[in-house]
Design a protein around this motif. Structure first.
Motif, PDB file in Angstrom:
ATOM      1  N   GLY A   1       0.818  -1.128  -0.019  1.00 26.83           N
ATOM      2  CA  GLY A   1      -0.126   0.087  -0.084  1.00 26.83           C
ATOM      3  C   GLY A   1       0.943   1.152   0.024  1.00 26.83           C
ATOM      4  N   LEU A   2       0.849   1.909  -1.283  1.00 27.29           N
ATOM      5  CA  LEU A   2       1.894   3.339  -1.234  1.00 27.29           C
ATOM      6  C   LEU A   2       0.873   4.300  -1.430  1.00 27.29           C
ATOM      7  N   GLY A   3      -0.017   4.604  -0.595  1.00 33.19           N
ATOM      8  CA  GLY A   3      -0.798   5.671  -0.553  1.00 33.19           C
ATOM      9  C   GLY A   3      -0.163   6.913   0.338  1.00 33.19           C
ATOM     10  N   GLY A   4      -0.800   7.418   0.958  1.00 29.91           N
ATOM     11  CA  GLY A   4      -0.233   8.678   1.805  1.00 29.91           C
ATOM     12  C   GLY A   4       0.640   8.084   2.817  1.00 29.91           C
TER      13      GLY A   4
ATOM     14  N   MET B   1      -1.588  -1.517  -5.788  1.00 32.48           N
ATOM     15  CA  MET B   1      -2.538  -1.781  -6.826  1.00 32.48           C
ATOM     16  C   MET B   1      -2.600  -0.936  -7.707  1.00 32.48           C
ATOM     17  N   SER B   2      -2.257   0.382  -7.298  1.00 31.73           N
ATOM     18  CA  SER B   2      -2.094   1.531  -8.731  1.00 31.73           C
ATOM     19  C   SER B   2      -0.884   1.313  -9.311  1.00 31.73           C
ATOM     20  N   ALA B   3      -0.686   0.914 -10.552  1.00 32.49           N
ATOM     21  CA  ALA B   3       0.529   1.034 -11.285  1.00 32.49           C
ATOM     22  C   ALA B   3       1.144   2.269 -11.442  1.00 32.49           C
TER      23      ALA B   3
ATOM     24  N   LEU C   1      -2.495  -0.220   4.363  1.00 30.96           N
ATOM     25  CA  LEU C   1      -3.764  -0.700   3.320  1.00 30.96           C
ATOM     26  C   LEU C   1      -4.934   0.080   4.231  1.00 30.96           C
ATOM     27  N   PRO C   2      -6.094   0.119   3.376  1.00 31.37           N
ATOM     28  CA  PRO C   2      -7.476   0.439   3.837  1.00 31.37           C
ATOM     29  C   PRO C   2      -7.752  -0.510   5.178  1.00 31.37           C
ATOM     30  N   ASN C   3      -8.342   0.190   6.139  1.00 30.21           N
ATOM     31  CA  ASN C   3      -8.452  -0.516   7.303  1.00 30.21           C
ATOM     32  C   ASN C   3      -8.955  -1.853   7.336  1.00 30.21           C
TER      33      ASN C   3
ATOM     34  N   LEU D   1      -8.594  -4.166   5.330  1.00 26.93           N
ATOM     35  CA  LEU D   1      -7.553  -5.291   4.821  1.00 26.93           C
ATOM     36  C   LEU D   1      -6.392  -5.591   5.936  1.00 26.93           C
ATOM     37  N   HIS D   2      -6.273  -4.826   7.019  1.00 24.11           N
ATOM     38  CA  HIS D   2      -5.170  -4.885   8.083  1.00 24.11           C
ATOM     39  C   HIS D   2      -5.033  -6.401   8.306  1.00 24.11           C
ATOM     40  N   ALA D   3      -6.038  -7.152   8.795  1.00 25.01           N
ATOM     41  CA  ALA D   3      -6.175  -8.354   9.227  1.00 25.01           C
ATOM     42  C   ALA D   3      -5.849  -9.337   8.163  1.00 25.01           C
TER      43      ALA D   3
ATOM     44  N   GLU E   1      -0.570  -0.469   9.901  1.00 21.85           N
ATOM     45  CA  GLU E   1      -1.273   0.886  10.321  1.00 21.85           C
ATOM     46  C   GLU E   1      -2.281   0.702  11.149  1.00 21.85           C
ATOM     47  N   LYS E   2      -2.587   1.989  11.681  1.00 21.68           N
ATOM     48  CA  LYS E   2      -3.861   1.924  12.775  1.00 21.68           C
ATOM     49  C   LYS E   2      -4.931   2.174  12.117  1.00 21.68           C
ATOM     50  N   PRO E   3      -6.251   1.913  12.567  1.00 25.91           N
ATOM     51  CA  PRO E   3      -6.511   0.787  13.839  1.00 25.91           C
ATOM     52  C   PRO E   3      -5.750  -0.487  13.494  1.00 25.91           C
ATOM     53  N   ILE E   4      -5.819  -1.191  14.319  1.00 27.62           N
ATOM     54  CA  ILE E   4      -5.393  -2.894  14.182  1.00 27.62           C
ATOM     55  C   ILE E   4      -6.161  -3.292  13.387  1.00 27.62           C
TER      56      ILE E   4
ATOM     57  N   PHE F   1       1.100   3.528  15.872  1.00 25.97           N
ATOM     58  CA  PHE F   1       0.860   4.689  16.892  1.00 25.97           C
ATOM     59  C   PHE F   1       1.959   5.540  16.787  1.00 25.97           C
ATOM     60  N   ASN F   2       1.739   6.283  15.693  1.00 25.29           N
ATOM     61  CA  ASN F   2       3.357   7.012  15.648  1.00 25.29           C
ATOM     62  C   ASN F   2       2.796   8.377  16.364  1.00 25.29           C
ATOM     63  N   GLN F   3       1.850   8.709  17.123  1.00 25.52           N
ATOM     64  CA  GLN F   3       1.796   9.703  18.074  1.00 25.52           C
ATOM     65  C   GLN F   3       2.529   9.528  19.253  1.00 25.52           C
TER      66      GLN F   3
ATOM     67  N   TRP G   1     -11.676  12.414   2.173  1.00 25.86           N
ATOM     68  CA  TRP G   1     -12.362  11.802   1.166  1.00 25.86           C
ATOM     69  C   TRP G   1     -11.790  10.661   0.334  1.00 25.86           C
ATOM     70  N   TRP G   2     -10.547  10.802   0.351  1.00 26.71           N
ATOM     71  CA  TRP G   2      -9.841   9.720  -0.395  1.00 26.71           C
ATOM     72  C   TRP G   2     -10.229   8.250   0.097  1.00 26.71           C
ATOM     73  N   TYR G   3     -10.434   8.225   1.417  1.00 29.15           N
ATOM     74  CA  TYR G   3     -11.021   6.843   2.028  1.00 29.15           C
ATOM     75  C   TYR G   3     -11.993   6.138   1.222  1.00 29.15           C
TER      76      TYR G   3
ATOM     77  N   ILE H   1     -12.417   6.175  15.065  1.00 27.16           N
ATOM     78  CA  ILE H   1     -11.554   5.000  14.752  1.00 27.16           C
ATOM     79  C   ILE H   1     -10.220   5.618  13.890  1.00 27.16           C
ATOM     80  N   ASP H   2     -10.492   6.837  13.346  1.00 26.00           N
ATOM     81  CA  ASP H   2      -9.225   7.212  12.599  1.00 26.00           C
ATOM     82  C   ASP H   2      -8.459   8.159  13.391  1.00 26.00           C
ATOM     83  N   LEU H   3      -9.147   9.279  14.126  1.00 29.00           N
ATOM     84  CA  LEU H   3      -8.271  10.203  14.786  1.00 29.00           C
ATOM     85  C   LEU H   3      -8.277   9.537  16.260  1.00 29.00           C
TER      86      LEU H   3
END
Ligand SMILES: NC(=O)c1ccc[n+]([C@@H]2O[C@H](COP(=O)([O-])OP(=O)(O)OC[C@H]3O[C@@H](n4cnc5c(N)ncnc54)[C@H](O)[C@@H]3O)[C@@H](O)[C@H]2O)c1
Length: 345
Positions: free
Chosen positions: A10-13, A36-38, A73-75, A77-79, A95-98, A123-125, A161-163, A182-184
């Motif tokens: 997953g090479l998004g943000g 996924m995105s070439a 990856l989006p949440n 797909l984490h598991a 990534e978070k959430p687990i 949990f980079n905070q 919105w990109w989610y 669940i995000d912030l």
């Protein structure tokens, strides 16, 4: 020292940042990347000079010669990807959430134990130099026992919105598992629990608010089905209490408001972009402001994860801690839905 071979899925943000950090760490080799995105895959591959590229993350786990994987990856797909990685004997930073479901998080922990590999959640905070310094001050007993804490992350107009993954025209719970809570909220909750040494939860009261996001979504032809904001009161078994607030869209004062306040029997502490400590010595009320912190962790949490995988450091973050946070978040949503307090065993 043997090089730690890392792959990023997953090479998004976030994933693009993790890949960059890995590529600069000593004793670490960014072996493979997957996206996924070439276009994204090619761009990161070119930028960081990574030849081994996969469109399918599962294929990368299966075929690449790796020691560890970072999953951004989006949440929902984490598991799945974490468990695949553990089955291949890899260390996992996810990534978070687990995960979006408690059973999924439990299965991830189980898989990590079976594989004897590290499971860490981003949990980079906790790794912000400001928060590392705050934890050090708390460990020195400067606040005494923290009996009450307030933590918030509010955005005035900041729905990601990109989610809106997969062009489904919807921002809904099946992908993200929830909205700002669940995000912030997951970050703020983890940070406060960490500062309070993860007390055992007795009960959770939560409320969620809807309306502004739906209106904003209609203008974009996206069905916004998540909360605008959420508020919760978490009571611990030893009667300590935590107040949590999280929002993506709310008429608050600033674009982005992130703050944690901890009240102890010896002192109080406010964490924003500085540390303020309030206490009393010999009847004199003192305010201390701390503005400079040494950044002692090369590569932040990603650096820590790599060093844990290499056996150089012991993990500061565990899957169990992430699961504890997810259980609270799920209880907040349940309480908000039913209008009732959720009691923990
Ligand atoms: N720790 C933090 O501070 C922080 C900040 C933002 C986001 N996040 C988390 O990071 C994760 C990703 O968020 P983001 O903002 O980077 O999202 P994003 O949408 O920018 O990136 C996700 C990427 O995964 C790719 N992808 C989807 N399915 C894939 C598959 N099967 N194989 C390979 N690639 C696939 C997508 O194409 C996309 O490029 C989320 O879990 C989010 O909660 C964490």
């Amino acid at each position: 020292m043997k090089l730690l071979k890392v792959g990023v899925i997953g090479l998004g943000g976030m994933g693009a940042i993790h890949a960059k950090v890995c590529s600069a760490l000593p004793d670490v080799h960014l072996q493979a990347i997957s996206e996924m995105s070439a276009e994204r895959l090619e761009a990161v591959g070119k930028d960081l000079n990574v030849q081994e590229q996969y469109r399918d993350g599962a294929k990368m786990i299966e075929q690449a010669d790796l020691d560890a994987v970072i999953i951004a990856l989006p949440n929902h797909l984490h598991a799945k990807f974490s468990i695949l990685a553990f089955q291949k004997g890899l260390h996992v930073l996810v990534e978070k959430p687990i995960a979006t479901e408690i059973q999924d998080a439990e299965a991830m922990i189980e898989a990590s134990i079976t594989a004897g590999r590290t499971l860490m959640v981003n949990f980079n905070q906790r790794f912000k130099p400001l928060h590392l310094a705050a934890k050090k001050i708390i460990a020195q007993e400067k606040l005494g026992e923290i009996y009450y804490a307030k933590t918030k992350w509010l955005r005035r107009k900041g729905i990601p919105w990109w989610y809106e993954a997969g062009g489904k025209g919807a921002l809904s719970t099946d992908i993200a598992g929830g909205g700002p809570l669940i995000d912030l909220g997951v970050h703020q909750l983890d940070l406060a629990l960490y500062m309070m040494d993860f007390p055992e939860v007795a009960s959770v009261d939560g409320t969620t608010f809807y309306g502004l996001g739906k209106k904003d979504g209609e203008r974009r032809s996206i069905n916004y089905a998540l909360e605008d904001a959420g508020v919760a009161l978490i009571r611990f078994k030893d009667n300590r209490t935590l107040l949590l607030e999280a929002s993506w869209i709310m008429h608050c004062k600033n674009t982005d408001e992130q703050e944690t306040v901890l009240y102890g029997d010896k002192g109080g502490m406010r964490l924003s972009n500085i540390i303020e400590i309030y206490d009393e010595q010999d009847g004199i009320q003192m305010d201390t402001v701390i503005k400079k912190y040494d950044d002692v962790n090369e590569g932040g949490l990603v650096g820590h994860f790599c060093r844990v995988a290499q056996g150089k450091e012991t993990p500061v973050i565990s899957g169990e801690q992430a699961l504890a946070g997810l259980k609270i978040l799920k209880a907040i949503y349940k309480s908000a839905e039913t209008g009732k307090t959720v009691y923990f065993d």
